[in-house]
Scaffold this motif. Sequence first.
Motif, PDB file in Angstrom:
ATOM      1  N   GLU A 106      42.086 106.121  79.102  1.00 46.52           N
ATOM      2  CA  GLU A 106      43.415 106.642  79.425  1.00 46.52           C
ATOM      3  C   GLU A 106      43.646 106.714  80.936  1.00 46.52           C
TER       4      GLU A 106
ATOM      5  N   ALA B  26      44.498 103.272  82.027  1.00 48.64           N
ATOM      6  CA  ALA B  26      45.807 102.881  81.504  1.00 48.64           C
ATOM      7  C   ALA B  26      46.951 103.399  82.368  1.00 48.64           C
ATOM      8  N   VAL B  27      46.731 104.492  83.102  1.00 46.99           N
ATOM      9  CA  VAL B  27      47.772 105.014  83.996  1.00 46.99           C
ATOM     10  C   VAL B  27      48.176 103.933  84.995  1.00 46.99           C
TER      11      VAL B  27
ATOM     12  N   HIS C 160      50.095 100.910  83.396  1.00 47.78           N
ATOM     13  CA  HIS C 160      51.506 101.128  83.054  1.00 47.78           C
ATOM     14  C   HIS C 160      52.456 100.650  84.146  1.00 47.78           C
TER      15      HIS C 160
ATOM     16  N   HIS D 172      52.872  97.709  85.231  1.00 50.55           N
ATOM     17  CA  HIS D 172      53.488  96.452  84.785  1.00 50.55           C
ATOM     18  C   HIS D 172      53.596  96.352  83.267  1.00 50.55           C
ATOM     19  N   ARG D 173      53.184  97.400  82.541  1.00 47.18           N
ATOM     20  CA  ARG D 173      53.179  97.361  81.068  1.00 47.18           C
ATOM     21  C   ARG D 173      53.799  98.652  80.534  1.00 47.18           C
ATOM     22  N   ALA D 174      54.967  98.520  79.938  1.00 48.31           N
ATOM     23  CA  ALA D 174      55.669  99.716  79.464  1.00 48.31           C
ATOM     24  C   ALA D 174      55.027 100.287  78.202  1.00 48.31           C
TER      25      ALA D 174
ATOM     26  N   ARG E 276      52.377 101.575  75.436  1.00 51.28           N
ATOM     27  CA  ARG E 276      51.080 102.257  75.478  1.00 51.28           C
ATOM     28  C   ARG E 276      49.967 101.359  74.951  1.00 51.28           C
TER      29      ARG E 276
ATOM     30  N   GLU F 270      49.709  98.098  74.890  1.00 48.56           N
ATOM     31  CA  GLU F 270      49.412  97.029  75.848  1.00 48.56           C
ATOM     32  C   GLU F 270      48.635  97.581  77.052  1.00 48.56           C
ATOM     33  N   ALA F 271      49.041  98.757  77.545  1.00 48.06           N
ATOM     34  CA  ALA F 271      48.367  99.368  78.694  1.00 48.06           C
ATOM     35  C   ALA F 271      46.919  99.730  78.352  1.00 48.06           C
TER      36      ALA F 271
ATOM     37  N   THR G 179      46.412  97.941  88.230  1.00 48.18           N
ATOM     38  CA  THR G 179      47.784  97.695  88.688  1.00 48.18           C
ATOM     39  C   THR G 179      48.040  96.218  88.972  1.00 48.18           C
TER      40      THR G 179
END
Length: 250
Positions: free
Chosen positions: A95, A98-99, A102, A104-106, A108, A110-111, A151
């Motif tokens: 998680e 994943a922050v 996010h 470039h990926r809206a 959850r 996918e992130a 990122t």
Amino acid sequence: MLEVRNLSKRFGGLVATNDVSFTVAAGSISALIGPNGAGKTTIFAQISGFHQPDGGEITFAGQSLIGLAPERICLLGVTRTFQIVQPFAGLNVRENIAVGAHLHRAGRREALAHAELVAQRVGLGSQLDKPAAALTIAGRKRLELAKALATDPKLILLDEVMAGLNPSEIDEIIPVIRGIRDGGVTILLIEHVMRAVMNLSDHAWVLNNGSLIASGTPAQIAADPQVIEAYLGHGAAARMAAQKQEVHHA
């Protein structure tokens, strides 16, 4: 790729950076080194938008970064790590990464999927479900690297990513950093671990009291009298030269 020209920054009466200029080539690993308080992290803060320069210019891929917010600079492809690692303690490793994903990926899902791929690249694949607060110092350093890498940067600024690591942990993270560059990310690092600088860097700049005092390959830097003086004090270069002469004549 990155061009810094005549960069200057003052904090009251303190000159943090004084007319600093350098260029980072795409695909390289470069190092910015110097004693504590030399102004290295201040330069990173200016490149990444956390401080605005008092003078000079910073361009990335031909675009000026002056006046842009950190998140805008990150969207352009420049990201950084921080000396003091502060993971989101209430989240697990997946998680946390994943922050950054996010950006470039809206979605959850996918992130989180991208976070797993990034974790594998930095050697955290087996710890994805571990609470970030439970990681060792070495693990937190890798997580800091992963959060930045998530990122999708073109240029990553690594601020003492090896500080606090023991020699074996340093040996383990050097190929990780080299692998990131080989994967297409240009790297500019601040580092006090000279073994890592010598192993990794194509080019290095030395900062002292806010000004650049030397530039060259790590081997050239290590032999530069001005650099020796900056790190070891006035007269150190002469003493070392005299010692070499004594060894040579012994």
